[in-house]
Design an enzyme around this catalytic site. Structure first.
Site, PDB file in Angstrom:
ATOM      1  CG  ASP A  35       5.929   3.549   0.980  1.00  0.00           C
ATOM      2  OD1 ASP A  35       6.198   4.320   1.935  1.00  0.00           O
ATOM      3  OD2 ASP A  35       4.778   3.370   0.543  1.00  0.00           O
TER       4      ASP A  35
ATOM      5  CE  LYS B 165       1.374   5.155   8.057  1.00  0.00           C
ATOM      6  NZ  LYS B 165      -0.037   5.115   8.288  1.00  0.00           N
TER       7      LYS B 165
ATOM      8  CE1 TYR C 265      -3.711   2.467   0.385  1.00  0.00           C
ATOM      9  CE2 TYR C 265      -2.468   3.348   2.237  1.00  0.00           C
ATOM     10  CZ  TYR C 265      -3.506   3.460   1.323  1.00  0.00           C
ATOM     11  OH  TYR C 265      -4.323   4.561   1.347  1.00  0.00           O
TER      12      TYR C 265
HETATM   13  C1  PLP Z   1       3.651   2.189   3.436  1.00  0.00           C
HETATM   14  C2  PLP Z   1       2.702   3.329   3.264  1.00  0.00           C
HETATM   15  N1  PLP Z   1       2.895   4.194   2.243  1.00  0.00           N
HETATM   16  C3  PLP Z   1       2.083   5.242   2.043  1.00  0.00           C
HETATM   17  C4  PLP Z   1       1.000   5.463   2.857  1.00  0.00           C
HETATM   18  C5  PLP Z   1       0.090   6.634   2.634  1.00  0.00           C
HETATM   19  O1  PLP Z   1       0.281   7.581   3.631  1.00  0.00           O
HETATM   20  P1  PLP Z   1      -0.873   8.638   3.980  1.00  0.00           P
HETATM   21  O2  PLP Z   1      -1.998   7.884   4.580  1.00  0.00           O
HETATM   22  O3  PLP Z   1      -0.197   9.603   4.919  1.00  0.00           O
HETATM   23  O4  PLP Z   1      -1.250   9.296   2.695  1.00  0.00           O
HETATM   24  C6  PLP Z   1       0.749   4.588   3.922  1.00  0.00           C
HETATM   25  C7  PLP Z   1      -0.413   4.791   4.824  1.00  0.00           C
HETATM   26  O5  PLP Z   1      -0.727   4.031   5.673  1.00  0.00           O
HETATM   27  C8  PLP Z   1       1.620   3.499   4.131  1.00  0.00           C
HETATM   28  O6  PLP Z   1       1.423   2.625   5.115  1.00  0.00           O
END
Ligand code: PLP
Length: 429
Positions: free
Chosen positions: A232, A260, A141
């Site tokens: 990521d 985060k 994700y």
């Molecule tokens: C690994 C990862 N990348 C990107 C995102 C997207 O971040 P945001 O919810 O701040 O847009 C998340 C969200 O949980 C995530 O877990």
């Protein structure tokens, strides 16, 4: 346990917002609890019920709720205003701090969310290489933008994609399974890809760790195929250790995304990497990226304050709590003769309702999600807030204590007893 006030609020909310919520993962069945306040490892709902929180805002709150250092930094910033539309010194301070901890991020850009960070990193990779195809991992994700909404994890896991995403937007997105370097190698030979975007430890099908040498093999194969590697680290950055997964596993990506924790519980995303790639980003280069709230002073203050509290000793302690909780869970399940999988790393953990060791998305799909839903509901009855979906990760913070863990294990014993109609003799727990 009374939840009348939450029920009342939800009745109003569901008429105003789809599913009554601002993000789908919050839609707990039959209705979510509404939070009144939180501090340390605790969260109170609108009916006055108290929970030990392991959802922790889905990851940002490694210091726990309402940490005084973050509170003070944000309050101090608010006195001087909070949104200027101009550069501020705190951007430089935080960029320097991130760069010191993530040396692969030679240059970086602040944005407002993890979604923006991954969208922008992918755009930078495409702009830099001049290639259109991207590769992602099944169940990975990376936020809610079109190009990565193919077999995503998290709240959308059961959908192959999302309605409203044009086929054209995902026709250049190729999927590979996690922990399978041969599949990646095959995909990269078949497709001349701009980048592979990967969570080095998967977090959105529950926590799934990379197997021995997988990430270094991924690095090798991407290099051989002239494909940029994007880690990521929106979850893992400042979560596994100060330098994130790339430090822990000793693998250097070309680009990294953070979110985060780096914003200390306020909205922030970051993407960065090799200087020659990042110089392609506007205004120095032609890869467009912009945002009204990018590098927001309040998020910068909260991020700087959070990082100033984190140190090796803290990680040792909090990762030790994670090891202890997983060990206690495994012992409990063994004692109860219940065969399900406990997985995680450091402060990330989940109970997978499958007998399988979950190594990838397809394994995760074997989980009995109804059982997890019931389990997490029973845990709320016991005063423990776990992520309500099987396909999320639970988080321990520096504010959690050994007593919290012991209470949690007793609650788990009771929840499993209800779930499997067991006669549990809990005094040991
Ligand atoms: C690994 C990862 N990348 C990107 C995102 C997207 O971040 P945001 O919810 O701040 O847009 C998340 C969200 O949980 C995530 O877990």
């Amino acid at each position: 346990m009374r939840t009348d006030e939450s029920a009342k609020l939800y009745e109003k909310a569901r008429k105003l917002m789809p599913g009554g919520v601002s993000s789908p993962v919050r839609a707990i069945d039959p209705y979510p609890f509404y939070v009144q306040k939180a501090s340390d490892s605790r969260i109170w709902d609108a009916d006055g019920n108290l929970y030990i929180d392991y959802c922790m805002g889905y990851g940002p709150l490694i210091l726990g709720h309402a940490h005084p250092a973050v509170y003070a930094a944000v309050a101090e910033q608010l006195k001087s205003g909070w949104d200027y539309g101009t550069p501020v010194k705190a951007e430089i301070d935080l960029a320097e701090r991130i760069q010191a901890d993530f040396p692969s991020m030679e240059m970086l850009r602040f944005v407002s969310t993890g979604t923006e960070a991954t969208m922008s990193a992918i755009r930078a990779a495409r702009g830099f290489t001049g290639k259109d195809t991207i590769v992602k991992v099944e169940g990975g994700y990376h936020g809610a933008h079109d190009a990565v909404l193919v077999k995503p994890g998290s709240a959308a896991i059961s959908a192959a994609s999302s309605l409203g995403v044009p086929a054209a937007a995902v026709k250049n997105t190729v999927q590979v399974p996690f922990n399978d370097v041969e599949a990646l190698s095959g995909a990269l030979e078949k497709n001349d890809a701009a980048c592979l975007i990967i969570e080095p430890v998967m977090g959105n099908i529950g926590p799934v760790v990379p197997e021995e040498a997988y990430l270094s093999d991924v690095r090798k194969v991407t290099e051989e195929n002239e494909t940029l590697l994007i880690f990521d680290e929106v979850i893992t950055g400042f979560r596994l250790c100060i330098g994130g997964a790339q430090c822990l596993y000793g693998v250097t990506p070309d680009l990294t995304t953070l979110g985060k924790i780096v914003g200390g519980g306020f909205p922030m995303g970051v993407f960065g990497g090799a200087k020659e790639i990042m110089e392609c980003v506007a205004p120095t280069g032609g890869v467009f990226n912009a945002g009204t709230f990018s590098g927001h002073p309040v998020s910068l203050a909260a991020g700087l304050a959070t990082l100033s509290v984190l140190n090796e000793e803290g990680y040792r302690r909090v990762n030790g709590l994670g090891d202890l909780l997983r060990r206690m869970l495994v012992d409990l399940l063994e004692e109860l003769d219940v065969h399900i999988s406990v997985q995680g790393i450091g402060t990330m953990f989940q109970v997978f309702f499958t007998e399988k060791l979950v190594r990838n998305y397809r394994d995760a799909l074997t989980c009995n999600t109804d059982l997890y839903k019931k389990f997490s509901a029973y845990m709320r009855d016991e005063g423990i807030f776990l992520a309500p979906s099987q396909y999320e990760t639970n988080f321990i913070s520096l504010a959690h204590s050994n007593e919290d863990l012991e209470y949690t294990i007793r609650a788990c014993a009771n929840a499993f007893e209800r779930l499997y109609n067991l006669e549990v003799d809990t005094p040991g727990y």
